[in-house]
Motif scaffolding. Sequence first.
Motif, PDB file in Angstrom:
ATOM      1  N   ARG A 195       0.722  -1.178  -0.015  1.00 45.68           N
ATOM      2  CA  ARG A 195       0.109   0.028  -0.043  1.00 45.68           C
ATOM      3  C   ARG A 195       0.758   1.273  -0.018  1.00 45.68           C
ATOM      4  NH1 ARG A 195      -2.935  -1.981   5.337  1.00 45.68           N
ATOM      5  NH2 ARG A 195      -0.643  -2.370   5.433  1.00 45.68           N
ATOM      6  N   ASN A 196       2.086   1.381   0.705  1.00 47.92           N
ATOM      7  CA  ASN A 196       2.648   2.449   1.075  1.00 47.92           C
ATOM      8  C   ASN A 196       3.936   2.200   1.467  1.00 47.92           C
ATOM      9  OD1 ASN A 196       2.300   1.711   3.642  1.00 47.92           O
ATOM     10  ND2 ASN A 196       0.388   2.611   3.881  1.00 47.92           N
ATOM     11  N   SER A 216      -0.722   1.150  -5.815  1.00 54.19           N
ATOM     12  CA  SER A 216       0.064   2.452  -4.793  1.00 54.19           C
ATOM     13  C   SER A 216       0.778   3.177  -5.800  1.00 54.19           C
ATOM     14  CB  SER A 216       0.825   1.682  -3.881  1.00 54.19           C
ATOM     15  OG  SER A 216       1.787   1.080  -4.245  1.00 54.19           O
ATOM     16  N   GLU A 221       0.581   7.001  -4.023  1.00 55.33           N
ATOM     17  CA  GLU A 221       0.811   6.847  -2.793  1.00 55.33           C
ATOM     18  C   GLU A 221       2.536   6.314  -2.647  1.00 55.33           C
ATOM     19  OE1 GLU A 221      -2.708   4.902  -0.208  1.00 55.33           O
ATOM     20  OE2 GLU A 221      -2.628   4.349  -2.125  1.00 55.33           O
TER      21      GLU A 221
END
Length: 233
Positions: A195-196, A216, A221
């Motif tokens: 995700r990040n 992402s 992100e």
Amino acid sequence: MLIIPVLDVKDGHVVRAQMGMRETYKPIETPLSPTSAIGSVAEGLRSIHPFPVFYVADLDAIENGSNALATADPLFLLQPKPDVWLDAGFRNTKDVEQALANTRTFAVLGSESQADTDVLRAFGTHPRLILSLDFRGNAFLGPPAILSQPALWPKRIIVMTLDKVGARRGPDFDRLQAIKNVAGDREIIAAGGVRNVDDLKRLNGMGVAGALVATSLHSGELGSAEISAFMGR
């Protein structure tokens, strides 16, 4: 740590992958590219970082067993030329040999596409053969002998958790650690759920060698600064 952008390709277009439900995938809409054409999306990803490697999953070939080695061709028009990790549903030695004939192509042998261990045994020592251990939930997809015999594994292993792909739930840290525990000095690549930057930091801390990333990157992100912090230039 190697960050590898993912291009999931269906019907000739890059698609938005989510949770392994391939029948629902639609052509990608991304601020990085005006179209879903493979070359255009790859150029957009290169605007974030000069990625040296792309991962290409030809979903039609994975589902139908069709020979689609040309899927990655648009990427070889990029400058500088990248290496391509290609999963085209390889099921026999002939198709793997054809893929490896291009010195910039790494053949990804997906466990879900295997009937037995024969292809893995034939190419397991090849430096450009990558094994993808594919999972859906708690289920391993493929012959149990592939999972239970780490001695057969090549030097680089992708741990692919399909229901994590595009789901924004984070990587499958427990499974990655379990595979790493039995993999010896092999490189482990995380696939699904990144995700990040916090996820990347945790993977890096575990000693995971790389991560396949898509959502992402397109959402922003993970941007240039974050990727460069892990990859350098």
